[in-house]
Design a protein around this motif. Structure first.
Motif, mmCIF file in Angstrom:
data_model
loop_
_atom_site.group_PDB
_atom_site.id
_atom_site.type_symbol
_atom_site.label_atom_id
_atom_site.label_comp_id
_atom_site.label_asym_id
_atom_site.label_seq_id
_atom_site.Cartn_x
_atom_site.Cartn_y
_atom_site.Cartn_z
ATOM 1 N N MET A 1 -33.627 -55.227 -5.913
ATOM 2 C CA MET A 1 -34.584 -56.069 -5.202
ATOM 3 C C MET A 1 -34.541 -55.744 -3.705
ATOM 4 N N LYS A 2 -35.711 -55.586 -3.104
ATOM 5 C CA LYS A 2 -35.796 -55.256 -1.687
ATOM 6 C C LYS A 2 -36.023 -56.512 -0.848
ATOM 7 N N LEU A 3 -35.431 -56.518 0.334
ATOM 8 C CA LEU A 3 -35.633 -57.632 1.251
ATOM 9 C C LEU A 3 -37.074 -57.688 1.720
ATOM 10 N N THR A 4 -37.542 -58.902 1.928
ATOM 11 C CA THR A 4 -38.875 -59.086 2.508
ATOM 12 C C THR A 4 -38.796 -59.630 3.929
ATOM 13 N N GLU A 5 -37.585 -59.987 4.374
ATOM 14 C CA GLU A 5 -37.363 -60.486 5.731
ATOM 15 C C GLU A 5 -36.163 -59.766 6.331
ATOM 16 N N LEU A 6 -36.060 -59.789 7.654
ATOM 17 C CA LEU A 6 -34.921 -59.174 8.321
ATOM 18 C C LEU A 6 -33.627 -59.876 7.944
ATOM 19 N N ARG A 7 -32.612 -59.088 7.641
ATOM 20 C CA ARG A 7 -31.274 -59.599 7.421
ATOM 21 C C ARG A 7 -30.285 -58.592 8.017
ATOM 22 N N LEU A 8 -29.355 -59.112 8.806
ATOM 23 C CA LEU A 8 -28.371 -58.268 9.477
ATOM 24 C C LEU A 8 -26.965 -58.718 9.103
ATOM 25 N N ALA A 9 -26.186 -57.795 8.551
ATOM 26 C CA ALA A 9 -24.766 -58.033 8.272
ATOM 27 C C ALA A 9 -23.953 -57.308 9.337
ATOM 28 N N ILE A 10 -23.177 -58.072 10.086
ATOM 29 C CA ILE A 10 -22.331 -57.504 11.142
ATOM 30 C C ILE A 10 -20.898 -57.512 10.627
ATOM 31 N N TRP A 11 -20.301 -56.331 10.543
ATOM 32 C CA TRP A 11 -19.001 -56.170 9.899
ATOM 33 C C TRP A 11 -17.887 -55.917 10.904
ATOM 34 N N ASP A 12 -16.779 -56.603 10.708
ATOM 35 C CA ASP A 12 -15.515 -56.160 11.266
ATOM 36 C C ASP A 12 -15.038 -54.978 10.409
ATOM 37 N N VAL A 13 -14.043 -54.234 10.911
ATOM 38 C CA VAL A 13 -13.562 -53.054 10.183
ATOM 39 C C VAL A 13 -12.150 -53.264 9.640
ATOM 40 N N ASP A 14 -11.156 -53.330 10.535
ATOM 41 C CA ASP A 14 -9.759 -53.443 10.105
ATOM 42 C C ASP A 14 -9.513 -54.749 9.370
ATOM 43 N N GLY A 15 -9.036 -54.647 8.144
ATOM 44 C CA GLY A 15 -8.732 -55.835 7.367
ATOM 45 C C GLY A 15 -9.924 -56.403 6.619
ATOM 46 N N THR A 16 -11.099 -55.857 6.870
ATOM 47 C CA THR A 16 -12.316 -56.338 6.203
ATOM 48 C C THR A 16 -12.876 -55.268 5.278
ATOM 49 N N LEU A 17 -13.128 -54.086 5.814
ATOM 50 C CA LEU A 17 -13.576 -52.950 5.012
ATOM 51 C C LEU A 17 -12.434 -51.983 4.711
ATOM 52 N N VAL A 18 -11.539 -51.834 5.676
ATOM 53 C CA VAL A 18 -10.457 -50.842 5.583
ATOM 54 C C VAL A 18 -9.112 -51.546 5.598
ATOM 55 N N ASP A 19 -8.232 -51.180 4.677
ATOM 56 C CA ASP A 19 -6.895 -51.767 4.623
ATOM 57 C C ASP A 19 -5.981 -51.013 5.587
ATOM 58 N N SER A 20 -5.944 -51.480 6.807
ATOM 59 C CA SER A 20 -5.164 -50.835 7.868
ATOM 60 C C SER A 20 -3.908 -51.627 8.210
ATOM 61 N N ARG A 21 -3.487 -52.525 7.345
ATOM 62 C CA ARG A 21 -2.344 -53.391 7.647
ATOM 63 C C ARG A 21 -1.063 -52.583 7.882
ATOM 64 N N ASP A 22 -0.772 -51.644 7.001
ATOM 65 C CA ASP A 22 0.471 -50.884 7.138
ATOM 66 C C ASP A 22 0.458 -49.994 8.367
ATOM 67 N N VAL A 23 -0.664 -49.303 8.598
ATOM 68 C CA VAL A 23 -0.687 -48.351 9.708
ATOM 69 C C VAL A 23 -0.654 -49.069 11.052
ATOM 70 N N ILE A 24 -1.330 -50.204 11.175
ATOM 71 C CA ILE A 24 -1.301 -50.938 12.447
ATOM 72 C C ILE A 24 0.106 -51.446 12.735
ATOM 73 N N GLN A 25 0.787 -51.969 11.735
ATOM 74 C CA GLN A 25 2.153 -52.440 11.958
ATOM 75 C C GLN A 25 3.084 -51.271 12.296
ATOM 76 N N ALA A 26 2.924 -50.158 11.615
ATOM 77 C CA ALA A 26 3.776 -48.997 11.896
ATOM 78 C C ALA A 26 3.561 -48.489 13.316
ATOM 79 N N CYS A 27 2.311 -48.426 13.747
ATOM 80 C CA CYS A 27 2.009 -47.972 15.110
ATOM 81 C C CYS A 27 2.543 -48.955 16.146
#
Length: 226
Positions: A1-27
């Motif tokens: 199904m295609k949107l008929t109105e504007l919709r914007l999803a604004i994403w965080d990255v670390d911890g939301t899309l990418v599992d960066s928990r180990d690397v951030i703690q290690a750094c």
């Protein structure tokens, strides 16, 4: 199904899309030990993820660290991250379900943005690693202006794509994401699989908190097609 109105999803990255928990703690541990400071534990680290790097490290460092030593600590963290990222076997995976949801939203006609405390260099490295660049219409980082929880990045993303607050939402795993989204007047969806705990996200103003991509997907479809 295609949107008929504007919709914007604004994403965080670390911890939301990418599992960066180990690397951030290690750094973090590498940078602090290199500066002769006791490293923070994971519980302290997870609470500052999302803030600009200087603000995050100033929160974790001793209060009397001084500007010069703080600047050196920031640089040490950056260098540690580069080393970790370029080491063979480096593991910073996408969360299961992230790629499928991004692909679905793109096919439905959503606009998508990134609002992250990472640098543009760090975001581009992740985009290259996971082949994500084509999903996003605009990218806003701590390099660009005031960081989280200031609404700047969300406001800039909406402005760049011609979307109003009622057409937009923020998705993130940290209290700073929720506070930023609410300050910008958009719906804020928290996810519990990253750095923030569900009760913390709720207390920070999350309109919803999701524990798996399935329910997040359902919520986004409701927002888009209700």
């Amino acid at each position: 199904m295609k949107l008929t109105e504007l919709r914007l999803a604004i994403w965080d990255v670390d911890g939301t899309l990418v599992d960066s928990r180990d690397v951030i703690q290690a750094c973090m541990e590498t940078a602090f030990r290199g500066a002769g400071l006791p490293p923070p534990d994971y519980d302290a680290t997870r609470r500052i993820v999302g803030l600009s790097l200087t603000e995050a490290l100033s929160t974790l460092a001793p209060p009397d660290i001084g500007l010069d030593r703080l600047a050196a600590l920031v640089e040490a963290y950056k260098q540690s991250f580069v080393i970790h990222r370029t080491t063979p076997g480096h593991h910073e995976p996408l969360y299961a379900g992230a790629l499928e949801l991004l692909d679905q939203l793109k096919s439905e006609g959503w606009l998508m943005a990134v609002a992250t405390g990472k640098s543009h260099r760090g975001v581009e490295a992740l985009f290259e690693k996971h082949k994500l660049r084509h999903f996003f219409d605009t990218v806003w980082c701590a390099d660009d202006g005031p960081g989280k929880p200031h609404p700047f990045m969300v406001e800039q993303a909406m402005g760049a794509l011609g979307c109003a607050p009622q057409e937009s939402l923020m998705i993130g795993d940290a209290i700073h994401d929720m506070a930023m989204g609410k300050a910008a007047g958009v719906r804020a969806l928290g996810v519990s699989w990253g750095f923030g705990k569900a009760e913390e996200l709720t207390a920070a103003g999350a309109d919803e908190v999701h524990h798996e991509f399935m329910t997040l997907t359902e919520s986004l479809r409701t927002f888009a097609f209700a």
